[in-house]
Design an enzyme around this catalytic site. Structure first.
Site, PDB file in Angstrom:
ATOM      1  N   GLY A  19       0.942  -1.532  -0.832  1.00 25.23           N
ATOM      2  CA  GLY A  19       0.464   0.198   0.193  1.00 25.23           C
ATOM      3  C   GLY A  19       0.964   1.091   0.368  1.00 25.23           C
ATOM      4  O   GLY A  19       2.313   1.496  -0.558  1.00 25.23           O
ATOM      5  N   ASP A  20      -0.207   2.622   0.399  1.00 17.14           N
ATOM      6  CA  ASP A  20       1.631   3.850   0.609  1.00 17.14           C
ATOM      7  C   ASP A  20       2.475   3.486   1.321  1.00 17.14           C
ATOM      8  O   ASP A  20       3.016   4.217   1.129  1.00 17.14           O
ATOM      9  CB  ASP A  20      -0.007   4.516   0.603  1.00 17.14           C
ATOM     10  CG  ASP A  20      -0.798   4.189   2.177  1.00 17.14           C
ATOM     11  OD1 ASP A  20      -0.193   2.948   3.225  1.00 17.14           O
ATOM     12  OD2 ASP A  20      -0.840   5.275   2.850  1.00 17.14           O
TER      13      ASP A  20
ATOM     14  N   ASP B  82      -8.266  -0.819   1.068  1.00 12.34           N
ATOM     15  CA  ASP B  82      -9.242   0.215   1.612  1.00 12.34           C
ATOM     16  C   ASP B  82      -9.870   1.442   0.413  1.00 12.34           C
ATOM     17  O   ASP B  82      -9.997   2.482   0.123  1.00 12.34           O
ATOM     18  CB  ASP B  82      -8.483   1.242   2.943  1.00 12.34           C
ATOM     19  CG  ASP B  82      -8.753   0.625   4.103  1.00 12.34           C
ATOM     20  OD1 ASP B  82      -9.064  -0.968   4.301  1.00 12.34           O
ATOM     21  OD2 ASP B  82      -7.795   1.373   5.045  1.00 12.34           O
TER      22      ASP B  82
ATOM     23  N   GLU C 121     -14.523   1.822   9.829  1.00 10.69           N
ATOM     24  CA  GLU C 121     -13.646   1.276  11.425  1.00 10.69           C
ATOM     25  C   GLU C 121     -12.531   2.826  11.352  1.00 10.69           C
ATOM     26  O   GLU C 121     -12.506   3.188  12.579  1.00 10.69           O
ATOM     27  CB  GLU C 121     -12.543   0.589  11.233  1.00 10.69           C
ATOM     28  CG  GLU C 121     -11.154   0.766   9.833  1.00 10.69           C
ATOM     29  CD  GLU C 121     -10.454  -0.298   9.586  1.00 10.69           C
ATOM     30  OE1 GLU C 121     -10.051  -0.511   9.186  1.00 10.69           O
ATOM     31  OE2 GLU C 121     -10.017  -1.081  10.663  1.00 10.69           O
TER      32      GLU C 121
HETATM   33  N1  LIG Z   1       7.485   6.371   5.117  1.00  4.13           N
HETATM   34  C1  LIG Z   1       7.816   5.297   4.575  1.00  4.13           C
HETATM   35  N2  LIG Z   1       9.673   5.032   4.374  1.00  4.13           N
HETATM   36  C2  LIG Z   1       9.999   3.504   3.926  1.00  4.13           C
HETATM   37  N3  LIG Z   1       9.424   2.200   4.374  1.00  4.13           N
HETATM   38  C3  LIG Z   1       7.666   2.778   5.090  1.00  4.13           C
HETATM   39  C4  LIG Z   1       7.400   4.237   5.354  1.00  4.13           C
HETATM   40  N4  LIG Z   1       5.793   3.836   5.374  1.00  4.13           N
HETATM   41  C5  LIG Z   1       5.925   2.564   5.714  1.00  4.13           C
HETATM   42  N5  LIG Z   1       6.744   2.158   5.535  1.00  4.13           N
HETATM   43  C6  LIG Z   1       6.887   0.345   5.230  1.00  4.13           C
HETATM   44  O1  LIG Z   1       5.923  -0.247   4.734  1.00  4.13           O
HETATM   45  C7  LIG Z   1       5.515  -1.319   4.521  1.00  4.13           C
HETATM   46  C8  LIG Z   1       3.941  -1.792   4.663  1.00  4.13           C
HETATM   47  O2  LIG Z   1       3.631   0.138   4.941  1.00  4.13           O
HETATM   48  P1  LIG Z   1       2.096  -0.289   5.968  1.00  4.13           P
HETATM   49  O3  LIG Z   1       1.778   1.707   6.516  1.00  4.13           O
HETATM   50  O4  LIG Z   1       2.474  -0.830   7.304  1.00  4.13           O
HETATM   51  O5  LIG Z   1       1.123  -0.977   4.554  1.00  4.13           O
HETATM   52  P2  LIG Z   1       0.413  -0.355   3.587  1.00  4.13           P
HETATM   53  O6  LIG Z   1       1.815  -0.673   2.802  1.00  4.13           O
HETATM   54  O7  LIG Z   1      -0.012  -1.622   3.140  1.00  4.13           O
HETATM   55  O8  LIG Z   1       0.245   1.167   3.566  1.00  4.13           O
HETATM   56  C9  LIG Z   1       5.714  -1.125   6.580  1.00  4.13           C
HETATM   57  O9  LIG Z   1       7.190  -2.381   6.334  1.00  4.13           O
HETATM   58  C10 LIG Z   1       7.178  -0.603   6.747  1.00  4.13           C
HETATM   59  O10 LIG Z   1       7.526  -0.107   7.410  1.00  4.13           O
HETATM   60  O1  LIG Z   2      -4.300  -5.142  11.867  1.00  2.00           O
HETATM   61  P1  LIG Z   2      -4.358  -4.755  10.872  1.00  2.00           P
HETATM   62  O2  LIG Z   2      -3.080  -6.190  10.371  1.00  2.00           O
HETATM   63  O3  LIG Z   2      -2.674  -4.139  11.219  1.00  2.00           O
HETATM   64  O4  LIG Z   2      -4.901  -4.454  10.071  1.00  2.00           O
HETATM   65  C1  LIG Z   2      -6.004  -3.684   9.507  1.00  2.00           C
HETATM   66  C2  LIG Z   2      -5.789  -2.019   8.719  1.00  2.00           C
HETATM   67  O5  LIG Z   2      -5.259  -2.904   7.572  1.00  2.00           O
HETATM   68  C3  LIG Z   2      -6.156  -1.547   6.835  1.00  2.00           C
HETATM   69  O6  LIG Z   2      -7.084  -3.121   5.354  1.00  2.00           O
HETATM   70  C4  LIG Z   2      -5.432  -1.668   5.264  1.00  2.00           C
HETATM   71  O7  LIG Z   2      -3.826  -1.025   5.657  1.00  2.00           O
HETATM   72  P2  LIG Z   2      -3.045  -1.352   4.484  1.00  2.00           P
HETATM   73  O8  LIG Z   2      -3.821  -0.715   3.064  1.00  2.00           O
HETATM   74  O9  LIG Z   2      -2.376   0.014   5.109  1.00  2.00           O
HETATM   75  O10 LIG Z   2      -2.171  -2.067   4.571  1.00  2.00           O
HETATM   76  C5  LIG Z   2      -7.606  -1.513   7.065  1.00  2.00           C
HETATM   77  O11 LIG Z   2      -8.228  -0.576   7.285  1.00  2.00           O
HETATM   78  C6  LIG Z   2      -7.166  -1.380   8.703  1.00  2.00           C
HETATM   79  O12 LIG Z   2      -7.358  -0.572   9.492  1.00  2.00           O
HETATM   80 MG   LIG Z   3      -1.585   1.833   4.130  1.00  4.24          MG
END
Ligand SMILES: Nc1ncnc2c1ncn2[C@@H]1O[C@H](COP(=O)(O)OP(=O)(O)O)[C@@H](O)[C@H]1O
Ligand SMILES: O=P(O)(O)OC[C@H]1O[C@](O)(COP(=O)(O)O)[C@@H](O)[C@@H]1O
Ligand SMILES: [Mg+2]
Length: 485
Positions: free
Chosen positions: A189-190, A220, A319
């Site tokens: 994700g982001d 999401d 949520e």
């Molecule tokens: N600003 C950032 N710089 C480097 N790595 C990041 C940053 N934000 C998140 N990550 C890394 O990306 C991975 C996934 O991020 P997370 O926010 O948990 O889920 P998602 O990618 O689904 O949004 C994690 O291993 C996290 O440490």
């Molecule tokens: O319990 P976890 O694994 O942290 O995931 C919960 C969260 O993951 C999500 O599904 C999406 O999160 P990401 O796309 O950042 O992985 C959110 O809607 C929810 O709050």
């Molecule tokens: Mg995210």
């Protein structure tokens, strides 16, 4: 996460206000790389397709609704195979990693990357990184072959495992270098794409012939620029089962109320689309639209009205909705995302208290939380096709030497989007847009907004699009680099 990306976008301007927000290419920092004819030329399936290769100048507009005299605006490079590739099949040493929360379709993307590399480009060396970013430096890799991944699209989750936190850029790039990996496919994700951007920058700093390709994942649907994320369609469909159950329960009781919590930490897309699809929902609450319980125009008043009119009602709550109503805990997960309290439980308790104790109106409330059940299922048919095309686009891009990109669908066309455009802001439901108006009119719920808040929301939306337009239009014509205001 402390890591900050300094991603420099390549921008090319053309006539009539045409702007190409381009992705980097290996040749930007490694000169004189040898090229090879694309092996797809000799592939019996593709060699017969007229114009199978994408023209180097093809691009896809971000905005397709334009006015007669308006500039043509921002475009992205069209995804797809090119005539020349920058890797021989034997040379490719790819790896795949999945990060962040689960999402239907992760296994399909993994499968299709492995299959595309092998069946389209003859590349057989593909490693799976175990358990997200930290797996690069703390775990053994898993070899992946078409045979190993053949059936995985029928399963939920990710066969590679995933995690939050653990992004250590230096250790990750050291591991990539030590293992001789030259194509890194990062599904997430982001947060993950921010991580991918800093990995790309470090790789470029070291001058390595290593591609970094992102595939956007978010249940999401909170990733901007792209039309929709994979798994979202599946999630909306699966949410119908919970909403149906809530409706059946509510309908069968006197003054029955069904409350369903759906995912959506910052963006309420699943709740909005699940509500629009179901037509059994009387009220949809999302993070973008603040609401209140008591008094005129509040939720309690609306519930009382619906119960009087219809004898039952269904509420869908994302949520992240109503966060301002719950006492803030300020806790974060390992990636730095806000940890939320259970809005569904809180809301259910408050509704029960209000109607049973204060109003002396006996209600029957059932609370359903299907969030993890929705996220853990395999992707549906249309998401499977979508995942396949995203994975194929990523592989074509990598083989063609593009790097520092996320493969994504823009206006129904597959494109390569520079990392900074994916990570600069989150995709949110715009409550002054037509879609939210459609929802309000389908449920007939109150907007919970006063005139003042509506004006503020409109102003914020206008200033956001103004910012986007400014950023888009200011580019240094000589260097092609973005100028920051
Ligand atoms: N600003 C950032 N710089 C480097 N790595 C990041 C940053 N934000 C998140 N990550 C890394 O990306 C991975 C996934 O991020 P997370 O926010 O948990 O889920 P998602 O990618 O689904 O949004 C994690 O291993 C996290 O440490
Ligand atoms: O319990 P976890 O694994 O942290 O995931 C919960 C969260 O993951 C999500 O599904 C999406 O999160 P990401 O796309 O950042 O992985 C959110 O809607 C929810 O709050
Ligand atoms: Mg995210």
């Amino acid at each position: 996460m402390a890591n900050q990306s300094n991603f420099q976008m390549k921008v090319t301007e053309g006539n009539l206000g045409y702007v190409l927000q381009d992705v980097p290419h290996l040749t930007d920092y490694i000169p004189n790389l040898p090229t090879y004819p694309n092996p797809l030329r000799f592939n019996p399936a593709y060699s017969v397709v007229k114009q199978y290769f994408v023209d180097m100048d093809d691009s896809v507009p971000q905005k397709i609704v334009v006015h007669k005299d308006s500039p043509r605006g921002v475009h992205f490079r069209r995804a797809g195979p090119r005539q020349k590739v920058y890797f021989t099949p034997e040379e490719v040493n790819a790896c795949i990693v999945t990060c962040g929360g689960l999402c239907p379709g992760l296994n399909t993307v993994i499968r299709e990357i492995v299959h595309s590399l092998d069946y389209m480009y003859g590349a057989t060396k593909v490693l799976g990184i175990d358990g997200g970013y930290r797996g690069f430096y703390s775990k053994n890799t898993k070899p992946l072959s078409p045979k190993i991944v053949n059936d995985i699209h029928k399963r939920g989750g990710t066969i590679l495992g995933t995690s939050r936190g653990g992004h250590d850029t230096m250790k990750i790039v050291d591991s990539i270098q030590d293992r001789g990996i030259n194509q890194v496919y990062i599904i997430g994700g982001d947060g993950t794409q921010k991580g991918a951007a800093v990995i790309y920058e470090e790789i470029r700093k070291r001058g390595l012939k290593v591609i970094v390709a992102g595939i956007p994942k978010t249940i999401d649907n909170d990733i901007s620029v792209i039309d929709q994320s994979f798994g979202f369609d599946t999630a909306v469909e699966e949410a119908q089962r919970a909403i149906n159950a809530a409706h059946v329960e509510a309908e069968s009781a006197e003054n029955g109320i069904g409350v369903v919590k759906l995912m959506g930490r910052y963006s309420g897309f699943i709740a909005m689309y699940a509500t629009l699809a179901s037509r059994d929902v009387d009220c949809c609450l999302i993070p973008e639209s603040p609401f209140y319980l008591e008094g005129q125009g509040g939720l309690f008043e609306y519930i009382a009205k619906r119960l009087k009119e219809n004898g039952h009602m269904v509420i869908v709550v994302a949520e992240g909705a109503g966060e301002d109503l719950l006492s803030a805990k300020n806790e974060q997960d390992a990636s730095g995302n806000k940890l939320l309290q259970d809005i569904g439980l809180w809301l259910s308790r408050r509704i029960k208290e209000h109607f049973s104790k204060q109003q002396k109106l006996p209600i029957t409330l059932k609370y359903i939380d299907p969030t993890y059940m929705i996220r853990a299922i395999p992707s549906n048919a249309s998401d499977n096709v979508y995942c396949t095309l995203l994975a194929q686009s990523a592989v074509h891009g990598a083989m063609s030497g593009f790097t520092g990109f996320t493969s994504g669908l823009v206006n129904g066309r597959h494109t390569y989007i520079p990392f900074n455009r994916i990570t600069e802001q989150q995709n949110k439901v715009v409550i002054t847009d037509r879609m939210w108006a459609r929802l309000l009119s389908s449920t007939n719920q109150p907007s919970f907004l006063g005139r003042k808040q509506l004006d503020e929301a409109k102003k914020e939306q206008e200033s956001q699009s103004q910012l986007m337009d400014d950023a888009t239009n200011i580019a240094d014509a000589k260097t092609g680099n973005r100028i920051k205001k």
